[in-house]
Each structure stands twice: as structure tokens, then as C-alpha cells.
Design a protein around this motif. Sequence first.
Motif, short mmCIF file in Angstrom:
data_model
loop_
_atom_site.label_atom_id
_atom_site.label_comp_id
_atom_site.label_asym_id
_atom_site.label_seq_id
_atom_site.Cartn_x
_atom_site.Cartn_y
_atom_site.Cartn_z
N ALA A 3 -51.96 -47.69 -54.66
CA ALA A 3 -51.56 -47.33 -56.02
C ALA A 3 -51.99 -45.92 -56.37
CB ALA A 3 -52.16 -48.33 -57.01
N THR A 4 -53.19 -45.53 -55.94
CA THR A 4 -53.66 -44.18 -56.26
C THR A 4 -52.79 -43.13 -55.59
OG1 THR A 4 -55.21 -44.37 -54.40
CG2 THR A 4 -56.05 -44.88 -56.61
N ALA A 5 -52.32 -43.42 -54.38
CA ALA A 5 -51.46 -42.47 -53.67
C ALA A 5 -50.11 -42.38 -54.34
CB ALA A 5 -51.29 -42.90 -52.21
N VAL A 6 -49.58 -43.52 -54.76
CA VAL A 6 -48.30 -43.52 -55.46
C VAL A 6 -48.42 -42.71 -56.74
CG1 VAL A 6 -46.60 -44.95 -56.66
CG2 VAL A 6 -47.61 -45.76 -54.53
N ARG A 7 -49.52 -42.92 -57.47
CA ARG A 7 -49.73 -42.22 -58.72
C ARG A 7 -49.84 -40.71 -58.51
NH1 ARG A 7 -53.50 -45.04 -60.00
NH2 ARG A 7 -52.46 -46.53 -61.35
N ARG A 8 -50.59 -40.33 -57.47
CA ARG A 8 -50.78 -38.91 -57.19
C ARG A 8 -49.45 -38.25 -56.82
NH1 ARG A 8 -54.31 -39.52 -53.70
NH2 ARG A 8 -53.03 -39.39 -51.84
N THR A 9 -48.67 -38.91 -55.97
CA THR A 9 -47.38 -38.37 -55.56
C THR A 9 -46.42 -38.29 -56.73
OG1 THR A 9 -47.67 -39.32 -53.36
CG2 THR A 9 -45.45 -38.67 -53.97
N ALA A 10 -46.40 -39.33 -57.54
CA ALA A 10 -45.51 -39.34 -58.70
C ALA A 10 -45.83 -38.22 -59.67
CB ALA A 10 -45.59 -40.69 -59.40
N LEU A 11 -47.11 -38.00 -59.91
CA LEU A 11 -47.51 -36.94 -60.83
C LEU A 11 -47.15 -35.57 -60.28
CD1 LEU A 11 -50.96 -38.30 -62.04
CD2 LEU A 11 -48.82 -38.21 -63.32
N ALA A 12 -47.30 -35.41 -58.97
CA ALA A 12 -46.93 -34.13 -58.37
C ALA A 12 -45.43 -33.91 -58.49
CB ALA A 12 -47.35 -34.11 -56.88
N ASP A 220 -46.53 -28.15 -54.02
CA ASP A 220 -47.90 -28.35 -53.55
C ASP A 220 -47.96 -29.38 -52.42
OD1 ASP A 220 -50.61 -27.80 -53.51
OD2 ASP A 220 -51.10 -29.34 -55.00
N GLY A 221 -47.00 -29.30 -51.52
CA GLY A 221 -46.98 -30.19 -50.35
C GLY A 221 -46.34 -31.54 -50.57
N GLU A 222 -45.98 -31.86 -51.82
CA GLU A 222 -45.36 -33.15 -52.14
C GLU A 222 -43.86 -32.96 -52.32
OE1 GLU A 222 -46.98 -35.80 -51.95
OE2 GLU A 222 -49.09 -35.33 -52.32
N LYS A 223 -43.05 -33.79 -51.64
CA LYS A 223 -41.60 -33.68 -51.72
C LYS A 223 -41.03 -34.68 -52.71
CE LYS A 223 -40.93 -31.85 -47.06
NZ LYS A 223 -40.25 -32.04 -45.75
N ALA A 224 -39.95 -34.28 -53.36
CA ALA A 224 -39.27 -35.13 -54.32
C ALA A 224 -37.76 -35.00 -54.13
CB ALA A 224 -39.65 -34.74 -55.75
N PRO A 225 -37.04 -36.12 -53.98
CA PRO A 225 -35.59 -36.06 -53.81
C PRO A 225 -34.84 -36.10 -55.14
CG PRO A 225 -36.32 -38.29 -53.46
CD PRO A 225 -37.57 -37.49 -53.78
N PHE A 226 -33.78 -35.34 -55.21
CA PHE A 226 -32.86 -35.37 -56.34
C PHE A 226 -31.47 -35.65 -55.79
CE2 PHE A 226 -36.39 -32.79 -57.58
CZ PHE A 226 -36.55 -32.96 -58.94
N ALA A 247 -39.14 -42.70 -56.53
CA ALA A 247 -38.67 -42.32 -55.20
C ALA A 247 -39.55 -41.25 -54.58
CB ALA A 247 -37.23 -41.83 -55.27
N ALA A 248 -40.26 -40.48 -55.42
CA ALA A 248 -41.15 -39.45 -54.89
C ALA A 248 -42.32 -40.05 -54.14
CB ALA A 248 -41.67 -38.57 -56.03
N GLY A 249 -42.63 -41.33 -54.41
CA GLY A 249 -43.72 -41.98 -53.70
C GLY A 249 -43.35 -42.44 -52.31
N GLY A 250 -42.06 -42.43 -52.01
CA GLY A 250 -41.61 -42.78 -50.66
C GLY A 250 -41.33 -44.24 -50.45
N ASP A 251 -41.60 -45.11 -51.43
CA ASP A 251 -41.42 -46.54 -51.24
C ASP A 251 -40.21 -47.10 -51.98
OD1 ASP A 251 -43.70 -46.62 -49.68
OD2 ASP A 251 -45.01 -47.00 -51.40
N VAL A 252 -39.46 -46.27 -52.67
CA VAL A 252 -38.28 -46.70 -53.42
C VAL A 252 -37.06 -45.94 -52.91
CG1 VAL A 252 -37.17 -46.71 -55.68
CG2 VAL A 252 -39.58 -47.32 -55.48
N THR A 253 -35.99 -46.68 -52.60
CA THR A 253 -34.76 -46.05 -52.15
C THR A 253 -34.00 -45.52 -53.35
OG1 THR A 253 -34.59 -47.55 -50.26
CG2 THR A 253 -32.59 -46.40 -50.93
N PHE A 254 -33.66 -44.28 -53.31
CA PHE A 254 -33.01 -43.59 -54.43
C PHE A 254 -31.58 -43.28 -54.02
CE2 PHE A 254 -32.84 -39.29 -56.78
CZ PHE A 254 -32.22 -39.87 -57.89
N GLU A 255 -30.62 -43.88 -54.72
CA GLU A 255 -29.22 -43.71 -54.38
C GLU A 255 -28.52 -42.76 -55.35
OE1 GLU A 255 -28.12 -44.97 -51.73
OE2 GLU A 255 -29.54 -46.58 -51.24
#
Length: 269
Positions: A3-12, A220-226, A247-255
Amino acid sequence: MRATAVRRTALAASAAALTLLATACSGSSDTDGKAGKNDRAGAAGSSSAPKAPAEALSADELEKAALAQGDVKGTKITKAGAADEVPADGVTVDKKECLPVAHAMYGVAQEGSAASAKRKVIDEPKADGKKKSLEELAEGGAEDAFKDAFDLTSTFVALHSYEGTAGADAFGALKKAAADCAGGFTATVAGTPTEVVSVAEEKVTGGDESAAWTVTSEDDGEKAPFKLVALRKGNTVATFFAFNLAAAGGDVTFEVPAEVVAAQDKKLA
């Protein structure tokens, strides 16, 4: 992912999201597209589709054709407001050939635009009535609850009508720019740079012609798809720029926001 990793990635990722969506548009006046000049001469004839009719939709006609509340189930649809606006000349890129992509990301019309209408479409939170117990939250439910809270897609929709063959030309220029800039570029809006590391083609249908891409940014090293979609119907070009924070956390498929695209396509028919 914890959860902490998801939160950190999402915030980034939210830093990029706020830049690319919260301020994702230029002015919505009848002349806003005239400010979006981008040297499209080389790409003007790149579309193989038939040329669009000469008459452009007026601002009132575009407003009637734009999405309204109730057109897409499970979403809240609102008009873009003054707080969303970014001037066209406030969008710059480090690679000149990528400007049509950056303009589409921010809802900026290309040269030849006669009128514009813009909407924000946001998923409503899912109310399944299921509440987790403290034991479930302690056993990993908190992470799932966190991801579910962010698993909402926001889509910025911009409609631009064009004079003459400018609509077909604008669509062709965007397709060419997306192909030329597949390896990435940097877009700067209101002094804030966003690094796009890739532009990858996606599948989409609709309109007289349509195209879609996954635009991946890095902060800052974190990727986010649009997701970026373009659809031309006659002399009107609609662009859709969507982001899903989970989707930025990597565990949700973003269509690609296919339901939003289909609904707008239907209203332009």
C-alpha cells in the motif's frame, strides 16, 4: 505492490496529472485555434482520408454536439472552466515536430480552427455497498481500498471545428507527429516541464477516421500512462486526453476511454 508503494507512486504520478489534466485546455473562444500555429506544412497532406466539407460548425453548434451529463453512464460531465485554461502560446516543446501532440494533450486547436467546445468527464466512484472489516483491512484490504479509490478515469474532451480542409489536415498532422515522436519529448506548460518518454499507438474506432495512443510521462523516476484519442467527423476534430491515477501504481489496467469516445462520436453524427 504494498500500500505504501502504491501511495508513493500515485502521489508522484499526480504531479504530472495535475499539470496535464487540471489545466488541460486552451481558451474556448471561436478564435482560440488561430493561436495554435505549429508549422504543419509538411504534414498537411498526410491524411489519406477524403477531404472534409468546407463548412465548419459554429460555436453554438459545437456546444450542442458536445457531451452533456447523462451521455456517458457512470460519469460526471462538466464544461471546462476558466480555471482549466492555458493559453496556446504557453505550450512549448523541445522538438518542433511534436507540437501537434502536445497541443492535443492540452486541448489546443490547430491552425484553421473556427470554434471550440470543451468538457471534463470524470468517472463516478463505484458504490458496491461492500464495506471491509478491520480484519480484512489488516490482511491487505487497505491496499485494495486505496487502489479502488484512485481507480477513476478523468478525460478531457476538446471539440474543434475547422474551415475548408483544415480538419482533415489537422488530424493528419497529429498522426504524423505521434509517429515522429514515438521516442518521447518534453512539453512545457506555464513554465512547468513534463517529460514524455514514449507515444505508443493504440486501437480505437469511430468517426470518419480515428487514432489513439498511450502517452507515458515520467516524473522523478515514476512513470504514468495517459491515453490520447483523436477522432474526425466531417470538419470537426475531437481529442480525448485521459488519466487514471491508480494505473500509475502498475496494478490497474488502464484502457482507452472507449465509452466516452463512442458517446461523442454519436453526438457528432
